[in-house]
Design an enzyme around this catalytic site. Structure first.
Site, mmCIF file in Angstrom:
data_model
loop_
_atom_site.group_PDB
_atom_site.id
_atom_site.type_symbol
_atom_site.label_atom_id
_atom_site.label_comp_id
_atom_site.label_asym_id
_atom_site.label_seq_id
_atom_site.Cartn_x
_atom_site.Cartn_y
_atom_site.Cartn_z
ATOM 1 N N ASP A 126 -15.490 105.760 -58.823
ATOM 2 C CA ASP A 126 -15.921 106.722 -57.815
ATOM 3 C C ASP A 126 -14.785 106.866 -56.811
ATOM 4 O O ASP A 126 -14.186 105.866 -56.395
ATOM 5 C CB ASP A 126 -17.169 106.216 -57.081
ATOM 6 C CG ASP A 126 -18.429 106.291 -57.926
ATOM 7 O OD1 ASP A 126 -18.318 106.584 -59.134
ATOM 8 O OD2 ASP A 126 -19.517 106.047 -57.375
ATOM 9 N N HIS B 32 -13.501 101.183 -64.308
ATOM 10 C CA HIS B 32 -13.840 101.181 -65.727
ATOM 11 C C HIS B 32 -12.724 101.804 -66.551
ATOM 12 O O HIS B 32 -11.859 102.507 -66.018
ATOM 13 C CB HIS B 32 -15.144 101.964 -65.934
ATOM 14 C CG HIS B 32 -16.319 101.395 -65.199
ATOM 15 N ND1 HIS B 32 -17.417 100.861 -65.829
ATOM 16 C CD2 HIS B 32 -16.574 101.283 -63.861
ATOM 17 C CE1 HIS B 32 -18.301 100.433 -64.921
ATOM 18 N NE2 HIS B 32 -17.799 100.681 -63.720
ATOM 19 N N SER C 278 -10.297 100.771 -51.813
ATOM 20 C CA SER C 278 -8.847 100.886 -51.915
ATOM 21 C C SER C 278 -8.486 102.100 -52.736
ATOM 22 O O SER C 278 -9.134 103.136 -52.624
ATOM 23 C CB SER C 278 -8.249 99.607 -52.495
ATOM 24 O OG SER C 278 -6.857 99.589 -52.272
#
Length: 292
Positions: free
Chosen positions: A97, A153, A255
């Protein structure tokens, strides 16, 4: 440091001073300790204070609702099915995200962290082979806000045989700092992960960049946690296989991940600076002629 390349508002100047003109390393050590305190009551108070500054914090999406530490909340898992994966084998999906930052074509080996702030791939990735591989390719900067889901991921089916760890500073990686600090990503703690697939003419590399507060990266396929206290080898061998969308690891605070792709990929429609994207959504389309 430079000034005058971009004009900052007074609010942005204040933000920069509050988040960077402080002892970043010691504050990061403190926050790393604080976030691991096991206290449900203290955790609830900390999350409440956090929500005052992060209005988009969505804990209702988390797999569990009660946390015993702030770190457990930062690294929360999501409920099953909330991030469907685009399974077209020609597509690279977002590994996390994020808010899309600078993105586009690599000019030789030059990329940008912000308008007017270039850096060379070799300054970020100390690997001549990879520097050459991504010449005139594509890049995208994916910024994870502190309120976002912090796990990342695999953007494609791939294998990983090596992680390069580069110790560094803990500058804030928010847009204000990117307008002020030259080559910021090249200064911060980071890792380089080449994702190997079955297409010899294509390649994807991820560069997770840590930042102030909890500058720590945990990879599911490594026993070590990579953080400011890590003193092991910079080159870490491994043998990991991932299906597209499979979890690779997580940041212990918000981050950035910079994704590099070879020139035979093109950005999907709608991918531009400032666009929110979810893990699993299409990011790049490949022009690949053969599949296993």
């Amino acid at each position: 440091m430079v000034s005058g390349v971009q004009t900052l508002t007074k609010r942005e100047q204040l933000n920069f001073l509050l988040t960077n003109r402080i002892p970043r390393r010691w504050l990061t050590f403190f926050m790393g300790w604080y976030s691991q305190i096991q206290s449900p009551l203290l955790t609830k108070l900390s999350i409440w204070l956090w929500s005052l500054f992060a209005e988009d914090l969505r804990l209702q999406d988390a797999k569990k609702q009660n946390f015993t530490s702030l770190g457990e909340c930062f690294t929360r898992e999501l409920k099953d099915g909330l991030r469907p994966i685009a399974m077209d084998p020609q597509q690279v999906v977002s590994p996390c995200d994020a808010i899309v930052g600078e993105c586009g074509e690599i000019q030789g080996t030059k990329v940008f962290q912000a308008k007017g702030f270039p850096y060379d791939i070799s300054e970020l990735i100390p690997n001549i082979h990879l520097n050459h591989k991504y010449r005139d390719g594509k890049y995208v900067t994916l910024r994870l806000k502190s309120s976002m889901y912090h796990r990342f991921h695999a953007p494609v089916d791939c294998s990983v045989s090596n992680v390069t760890y580069i110790s560094g500073d803990t500058w804030n990686v928010n847009p204000v700092a990117l307008k002020k600090v030259q080559k910021l990503f090249c200064k911060n703690e980071r890792a380089v992960i080449e994702l190997k697939n079955n297409h010899p003419t294509s390649s994807i590399t991820l560069v997770p960049v840590a930042a102030i507060l909890v500058a720590s990266m945990k990879f599911n396929f490594l026993s070590q946690t990579l953080n400011l206290k890590y003193q092991g080898p910079n080159e870490i061998s491994c043998d990991a296989q991932f299906n597209k969308g499979q979890e690779m690891g997580y940041f212990q605070h918000g981050s950035t991940i910079i994704l590099f792709a070879t020139s035979n990929y093109e950005f999907c429609e709608g991918i531009k600076q400032g666009t929110p994207i979810k893990m699993g959504q299409p990011l790049l389309n490949g022009h690949l002629t053969s599949f296993p």
